[in-house]
Design an enzyme around this catalytic site. Structure first.
Site, short mmCIF file in Angstrom:
data_model
loop_
_atom_site.label_atom_id
_atom_site.label_comp_id
_atom_site.label_asym_id
_atom_site.label_seq_id
_atom_site.Cartn_x
_atom_site.Cartn_y
_atom_site.Cartn_z
CG ASP A 115 -1.82 1.18 1.32
OD1 ASP A 115 -2.41 1.58 0.30
OD2 ASP A 115 -1.95 1.74 2.43
N GLY A 116 1.89 1.25 0.83
CA GLY A 116 2.81 2.39 0.90
C GLY A 116 3.64 2.53 -0.37
#
Length: 139
Positions: A31-32
Site C-alpha cells: 500500500d505504501g
C-alpha cells in the site's frame, strides 16, 4: 519474525523471509509502495499544488481505483506474481471501507500484496512496468 536489515529503504527479503511474512504484511507494505509511486508519478507530471496532489493521489490509490488497476495488469502477471496476487485477494479481511465493496477491497489487497512482494524481492523494474500499466489513463 524479526529481521535485521541494514537498508530499510531498499530491503531485499530472502525466500524464507518472504514465506514467513503474512500476505496482509505484504499488502500493508505494498500500500505504501503503490502510494509513493502514485505521488511520484503525479509530481513528474507537473502537478504542484498540495490540494491537487492530495485529491489526485486519493483517486489513484483508493480501493476502487486499485481494483480497476488489477484488471489492467492481470494479463501481464507471471505465475509467481499471480500466486501472490491470488493469496492477497483470497485473504480474509475483517473490515471493508465504506467507500468500497468487499470485492473491490479484496482486489485492492491483492494489488498491494503483489507490490509489497515485488518491492521486498528487489524487483524495481517490474514494479515500474506494472505501475505504469495501472496509470495508463490521464489523471
Amino acid at each position: 519474525m524479526e529481521l535485521i536489515l541494514t537498508d530499510y529503504l531498499f530491503p531485499v527479503f530472502s525466500p524464507t523471509d518472504l514465506q514467513n511474512t503474512s500476505v496482509l504484511g505484504l499488502a500493508h507494505l505494498g500500500d505504501g509502495v503503490y502510494e509513493l509511486m502514485a505521488r511520484t508519478w503525479l509530481l513528474s507530471r507537473g502537478i504542484a499544488t498540495s490540494q491537487s496532489l492530495h485529491k489526485k493521489t486519493v483517486r489513484l490509490v483508493s480501493a476502487s481505483a486499485q481494483a480497476r488497476a488489477c484488471l489492467k495488469i492481470w494479463e501481464l502477471l507471471n505465475d509467481d506474481e499471480r500466486a501472490v496476487f491470488l493469496r492477497g485477494r483470497n485473504t480474509q479481511v475483517r473490515t471493508v471501507p465504506r467507500n468500497a465493496s468487499r470485492d473491490e477491497y479484496q482486489h485492492a489487497t491483492a494489488l498491494e500484496a503483489l507490490f509489497g512482494f515485488l518491492y521486498l524481492t528487489g524487483q524495481r523494474q517490474r514494479l515500474n512496468v506494472l505501475f505504469l500499466a495501472t496509470v495508463s489513463e490521464p489523471v
